[in-house]
Design a protein around this motif. Structure first.
Motif, PDB file in Angstrom:
ATOM      1  N   GLY A  23      30.065  17.557 -19.999  1.00 18.94           N
ATOM      2  CA  GLY A  23      30.987  18.135 -20.970  1.00 18.94           C
ATOM      3  C   GLY A  23      30.451  17.960 -22.380  1.00 18.94           C
ATOM      4  N   VAL A  24      30.652  18.976 -23.206  1.00 20.73           N
ATOM      5  CA  VAL A  24      30.249  18.879 -24.610  1.00 20.73           C
ATOM      6  C   VAL A  24      31.393  18.217 -25.371  1.00 20.73           C
ATOM      7  N   GLN A  25      31.061  17.201 -26.141  1.00 22.78           N
ATOM      8  CA  GLN A  25      32.075  16.450 -26.901  1.00 22.78           C
ATOM      9  C   GLN A  25      32.345  17.126 -28.244  1.00 22.78           C
ATOM     10  N   ASN A  26      33.465  16.769 -28.859  1.00 23.69           N
ATOM     11  CA  ASN A  26      33.839  17.286 -30.189  1.00 23.69           C
ATOM     12  C   ASN A  26      33.684  18.807 -30.227  1.00 23.69           C
ATOM     13  N   LEU A  27      34.262  19.426 -29.208  1.00 27.96           N
ATOM     14  CA  LEU A  27      33.948  20.822 -28.900  1.00 27.96           C
ATOM     15  C   LEU A  27      34.518  21.843 -29.881  1.00 27.96           C
ATOM     16  N   ILE A  28      33.614  22.733 -30.325  1.00 26.58           N
ATOM     17  CA  ILE A  28      34.020  23.983 -30.963  1.00 26.58           C
ATOM     18  C   ILE A  28      33.392  25.088 -30.118  1.00 26.58           C
TER      19      ILE A  28
ATOM     20  N   ASN B 246      26.401  28.435 -23.327  1.00 26.52           N
ATOM     21  CA  ASN B 246      27.323  28.308 -22.191  1.00 26.52           C
ATOM     22  C   ASN B 246      27.162  29.446 -21.205  1.00 26.52           C
ATOM     23  N   GLU B 247      27.447  30.671 -21.623  1.00 22.65           N
ATOM     24  CA  GLU B 247      27.302  31.781 -20.677  1.00 22.65           C
ATOM     25  C   GLU B 247      27.190  33.103 -21.407  1.00 22.65           C
ATOM     26  N   VAL B 248      26.745  34.128 -20.664  1.00 18.29           N
ATOM     27  CA  VAL B 248      26.614  35.470 -21.230  1.00 18.29           C
ATOM     28  C   VAL B 248      27.524  36.423 -20.465  1.00 18.29           C
TER      29      VAL B 248
ATOM     30  N   ASP C 236      25.191  34.740 -13.139  1.00 17.54           N
ATOM     31  CA  ASP C 236      24.916  33.526 -12.373  1.00 17.54           C
ATOM     32  C   ASP C 236      24.723  32.400 -13.382  1.00 17.54           C
ATOM     33  N   LYS C 237      25.703  31.506 -13.457  1.00 12.05           N
ATOM     34  CA  LYS C 237      25.664  30.458 -14.487  1.00 12.05           C
ATOM     35  C   LYS C 237      24.450  29.549 -14.323  1.00 12.05           C
ATOM     36  N   VAL C 238      23.985  29.351 -13.091  1.00 13.28           N
ATOM     37  CA  VAL C 238      22.817  28.495 -12.870  1.00 13.28           C
ATOM     38  C   VAL C 238      21.555  29.197 -13.372  1.00 13.28           C
TER      39      VAL C 238
ATOM     40  N   LEU D  63      29.002  30.086 -26.740  1.00 11.23           N
ATOM     41  CA  LEU D  63      28.319  28.845 -27.102  1.00 11.23           C
ATOM     42  C   LEU D  63      29.318  27.698 -27.183  1.00 11.23           C
ATOM     43  N   LEU D  64      28.837  26.489 -26.919  1.00  7.76           N
ATOM     44  CA  LEU D  64      29.651  25.281 -27.047  1.00  7.76           C
ATOM     45  C   LEU D  64      28.972  24.426 -28.122  1.00  7.76           C
ATOM     46  N   ILE D  65      29.722  24.087 -29.157  1.00  3.98           N
ATOM     47  CA  ILE D  65      29.132  23.327 -30.262  1.00  3.98           C
ATOM     48  C   ILE D  65      29.703  21.912 -30.270  1.00  3.98           C
TER      49      ILE D  65
ATOM     50  N   HIS E  96      29.313  31.960  -9.954  1.00  3.46           N
ATOM     51  CA  HIS E  96      29.398  33.397 -10.244  1.00  3.46           C
ATOM     52  C   HIS E  96      30.737  33.889 -10.776  1.00  3.46           C
ATOM     53  N   LEU E  97      31.749  33.023 -10.834  1.00  2.00           N
ATOM     54  CA  LEU E  97      33.065  33.534 -11.232  1.00  2.00           C
ATOM     55  C   LEU E  97      33.271  33.460 -12.733  1.00  2.00           C
ATOM     56  N   GLY E  98      34.333  34.113 -13.194  1.00  2.00           N
ATOM     57  CA  GLY E  98      34.705  34.043 -14.612  1.00  2.00           C
ATOM     58  C   GLY E  98      36.172  33.662 -14.718  1.00  2.00           C
ATOM     59  N   SER E  99      36.725  33.823 -15.913  1.00  2.00           N
ATOM     60  CA  SER E  99      38.159  33.590 -16.154  1.00  2.00           C
ATOM     61  C   SER E  99      38.600  32.185 -15.763  1.00  2.00           C
ATOM     62  N   SER E 100      37.694  31.226 -15.806  1.00  2.00           N
ATOM     63  CA  SER E 100      37.985  29.808 -15.499  1.00  2.00           C
ATOM     64  C   SER E 100      38.431  29.570 -14.058  1.00  2.00           C
ATOM     65  N   ILE E 101      38.293  30.560 -13.188  1.00  2.00           N
ATOM     66  CA  ILE E 101      38.729  30.388 -11.802  1.00  2.00           C
ATOM     67  C   ILE E 101      37.818  29.372 -11.107  1.00  2.00           C
ATOM     68  N   GLY E 102      38.440  28.350 -10.479  1.00  2.00           N
ATOM     69  CA  GLY E 102      37.680  27.361  -9.712  1.00  2.00           C
ATOM     70  C   GLY E 102      36.988  26.295 -10.543  1.00  2.00           C
ATOM     71  N   ILE E 103      37.208  26.289 -11.867  1.00  2.00           N
ATOM     72  CA  ILE E 103      36.560  25.296 -12.744  1.00  2.00           C
ATOM     73  C   ILE E 103      37.453  24.069 -12.909  1.00  2.00           C
ATOM     74  N   THR E 104      36.866  22.876 -12.783  1.00  2.00           N
ATOM     75  CA  THR E 104      37.632  21.643 -12.997  1.00  2.00           C
ATOM     76  C   THR E 104      36.880  20.716 -13.937  1.00  2.00           C
TER      77      THR E 104
ATOM     78  N   VAL F 225      32.868  21.039 -13.250  1.00  2.00           N
ATOM     79  CA  VAL F 225      32.407  21.579 -11.972  1.00  2.00           C
ATOM     80  C   VAL F 225      32.775  23.053 -11.943  1.00  2.00           C
ATOM     81  N   LYS F 226      31.780  23.905 -11.643  1.00  2.00           N
ATOM     82  CA  LYS F 226      32.026  25.351 -11.728  1.00  2.00           C
ATOM     83  C   LYS F 226      31.422  26.108 -10.555  1.00  2.00           C
ATOM     84  N   PRO F 227      32.127  27.124 -10.056  1.00  2.00           N
ATOM     85  CA  PRO F 227      31.474  28.089  -9.168  1.00  2.00           C
ATOM     86  C   PRO F 227      30.445  28.863 -10.012  1.00  2.00           C
TER      87      PRO F 227
HETATM   88  N1  LIG Z   1      30.102  21.780 -20.574  1.00  2.00           N
HETATM   89  C1  LIG Z   1      31.316  21.990 -21.082  1.00  2.00           C
HETATM   90  N2  LIG Z   1      31.802  21.189 -22.059  1.00  2.00           N
HETATM   91  C2  LIG Z   1      33.033  21.378 -22.577  1.00  2.00           C
HETATM   92  N3  LIG Z   1      33.865  22.367 -22.206  1.00  2.00           N
HETATM   93  C3  LIG Z   1      33.436  23.216 -21.246  1.00  2.00           C
HETATM   94  C4  LIG Z   1      32.143  23.071 -20.635  1.00  2.00           C
HETATM   95  N4  LIG Z   1      32.004  24.044 -19.721  1.00  2.00           N
HETATM   96  C5  LIG Z   1      33.144  24.763 -19.753  1.00  2.00           C
HETATM   97  N5  LIG Z   1      34.022  24.266 -20.647  1.00  2.00           N
HETATM   98  C6  LIG Z   1      35.381  24.795 -20.921  1.00  2.00           C
HETATM   99  O1  LIG Z   1      35.797  25.579 -19.807  1.00  2.00           O
HETATM  100  C7  LIG Z   1      35.942  26.929 -20.162  1.00  2.00           C
HETATM  101  C8  LIG Z   1      35.517  27.845 -19.034  1.00  2.00           C
HETATM  102  O2  LIG Z   1      34.165  27.601 -18.685  1.00  2.00           O
HETATM  103  P1  LIG Z   1      33.092  28.774 -18.627  1.00  2.00           P
HETATM  104  O3  LIG Z   1      31.824  28.181 -18.154  1.00  2.00           O
HETATM  105  O4  LIG Z   1      33.069  29.492 -19.911  1.00  2.00           O
HETATM  106  O5  LIG Z   1      33.676  29.682 -17.461  1.00  2.00           O
HETATM  107  P2  LIG Z   1      34.282  31.149 -17.406  1.00  2.00           P
HETATM  108  O6  LIG Z   1      33.186  31.999 -16.839  1.00  2.00           O
HETATM  109  O7  LIG Z   1      35.400  31.024 -16.440  1.00  2.00           O
HETATM  110  O8  LIG Z   1      34.676  31.556 -18.770  1.00  2.00           O
HETATM  111  C9  LIG Z   1      35.140  27.083 -21.437  1.00  2.00           C
HETATM  112  O9  LIG Z   1      35.618  28.150 -22.202  1.00  2.00           O
HETATM  113  C10 LIG Z   1      35.355  25.714 -22.098  1.00  2.00           C
HETATM  114  O10 LIG Z   1      36.618  25.651 -22.730  1.00  2.00           O
END
Ligand SMILES: Nc1ncnc2c1ncn2[C@@H]1O[C@H](COP(=O)(O)OP(=O)(O)O)[C@@H](O)[C@H]1O
Ligand SMILES: [Mg+2]
Length: 390
Positions: free
Chosen positions: A229-234, A336-338, A142-144, A324-326, A194-202, A190-192
């Motif tokens: 969104g995290v800027q200058n993302l790694i 970010n998520e586990v 649960d991402k929340v 992690l998002l850097i 409970h899902l993974g694999s980027s499904i439903g994320i915009t 914007v994210k659901p």
């Molecule tokens: N806050 C954020 N800032 C920047 N990029 C993000 C952010 N949240 C998600 N992303 C991008 O979207 C991808 C998928 O989001 P994530 O939350 O990891 O969902 P999933 O469970 O589908 O992997 C991440 O790998 C990243 O590339």
């Protein structure tokens, strides 16, 4: 020899990925170690359970054979006999085959398996099992909830707002205006929940696109989050094993990201081909990645420490992978998520960190047994005279 049941498949968008994790990354090394009798337990897409040695063969799942096999195969019964015993009809009419299980190795990804449901069943049965427990699994999926717990432990995570889909359907105005637009800075994700694999994320760059993004997420889930969104993302990921003493593998940087967001195909379908091959890159579950990530030593250490702090805060046990998002300009490391059961166990990373697939599964089985023994030592019964009063 110990008998290990490997449970995989299930009603999840990651059903197929789970088959590969189970067969290549768990069953094969367990058998190679020579210490275990492995019993494959497959949960079909309709939720039916099967137990058969044939289910270990990847070819069964690659053609049309599976349907035919499942039509004829007896379904498995689970017997809770102060532990777990698998039962099925045998080929001898009226006779049944039984197998007492010593340890269960869950290999399920996503819903109905990685999210604590299967772990609850195994707790009820009273059988040791590999990986995170009920609460940690449910929170991680649960991402929340996982972000709220990280925040409560002082771990940075992108600022967010969340809402139940039912509330959003009733009255979206206050959430959009007073929640998202007043409190968060664009670009947003914007994210659901409970899902993974980027499904439903915009990714949303402009406020006028927010409603559409919310509608997409609402289609998939009962809870939705919107985060900055995290800027200058790694992006990096850190696999970790352990119950109380934790061991991180290497900080890994996936490199196959091309359009800003990983989608299902980039993650699983390109087989490395879609990803750019870069110097020092290794082919992992997500195409090519840098193992270890080439980060300045201080940032590398910060990523590792953040991942370990998240693992502890969520109460993970056995194994998990922390993403992690850097922000590479400010050096801020955000949680970010586990993933409580990383695809393929992230065996490529453990190998690079000096742990072979056989050592990895052996360690995970040992950790499962240690946790079970520690739990068994806590008192479960309490003597009272309560019943005598009636
Ligand atoms: N806050 C954020 N800032 C920047 N990029 C993000 C952010 N949240 C998600 N992303 C991008 O979207 C991808 C998928 O989001 P994530 O939350 O990891 O969902 P999933 O469970 O589908 O992997 C991440 O790998 C990243 O590339
Ligand atoms: Mg992710």
């Amino acid at each position: 020899m110990k008998t290990i049941a490997v449970i995989f498949g299930s009603r999840s968008t990651e059903h197929d990925v789970s088959i590969i994790t189970a067969i290549s990354s768990i069953i094969k090394p367990l058998e190679l170690s020579g210490q275990y009798q492995v019993e494959p337990v497959y949960i079909a897409k309709d939720g039916s359970w099967y137990w058969d040695q044939k289910l270990k063969e990847i070819s069964l799942y690659q053609g049309d054979e599976l349907e035919e096999f499942l039509r004829k195969a007896p379904k498995v019964h689970l017997l809770f006999d102060n532990g777990l015993t698998l039962v099925k009809s045998s080929q001898f009419a009226g006779r049944k085959a039984y197998k007492k299980i010593d340890v269960v190795f869950p290999a399920t990804h996503g819903t109905h398996g990685e999210d604590g449901e299967l772990m609850g069943l195994l707790e009820m049965a009273g059988v040791p099992y590999v990986g995170c427990g009920v609460a940690a699994s449910a929170i991680a999926m649960d991402k929340v909830l996982s972000k709220l717990i990280a925040e409560a432990h002082g771990i940075p995570t992108p600022k967010m707002q969340f809402i139940l889909t039912s509330e959003l359907e009733r009255n979206s105005g206050p959430f959009i205006e007073k929640g998202v637009n007043a409190k968060l800075k664009y670009p947003l994700f914007v994210k659901p929940a409970h899902l993974g694999s980027s499904i439903g994320i915009t990714k949303v760059d402009d406020p006028k696109d927010l409603v559409n993004a919310l509608e997409i997420a609402m289609h998939y889930d009962t809870k939705i989050l919107v985060e900055e969104g995290v800027q200058n993302l790694i992006e990096v990921t850190v696999p970790i094993i352990g119950n109380r003493e934790l061991k991180p593998a290497l900080v890994e940087r996936p490199l196959s990201k091309e359009d800003g967001v990983f989608d299902f195909d980039t993650k699983y379908m390109n087989n490395g081909k879609g990803g750019k091959k870069m110097g020092g890159g290794k082919q992992g579950a997500q195409g090519y990645s840098e193992v270890p990530a080439k980060l300045p030593p201080e940032l590398y250490k910060k990523a590792e420490d953040t991942a370990l702090a998240v693992y502890k805060a969520l109460g993970c046990e056995g194994i998990a992978r922390v993403d992690l998002l850097i922000d590479s300009k400010t050096g801020t490391v955000y949680f970010n998520e586990v993933n409580p059961l990383p695809g393929s166990l992230y065996a490529h990373n453990w190998r690079a960190a000096g742990m072979s697939p056989v050592e990895l599964v052996n360690t995970l089985v040992r950790l499962a047994e240690e946790r079970f023994a520690a739990q068994a030592r806590t008192a479960k019964t309490f003597q009272t005279n309560f019943l005598k009063q009636f």
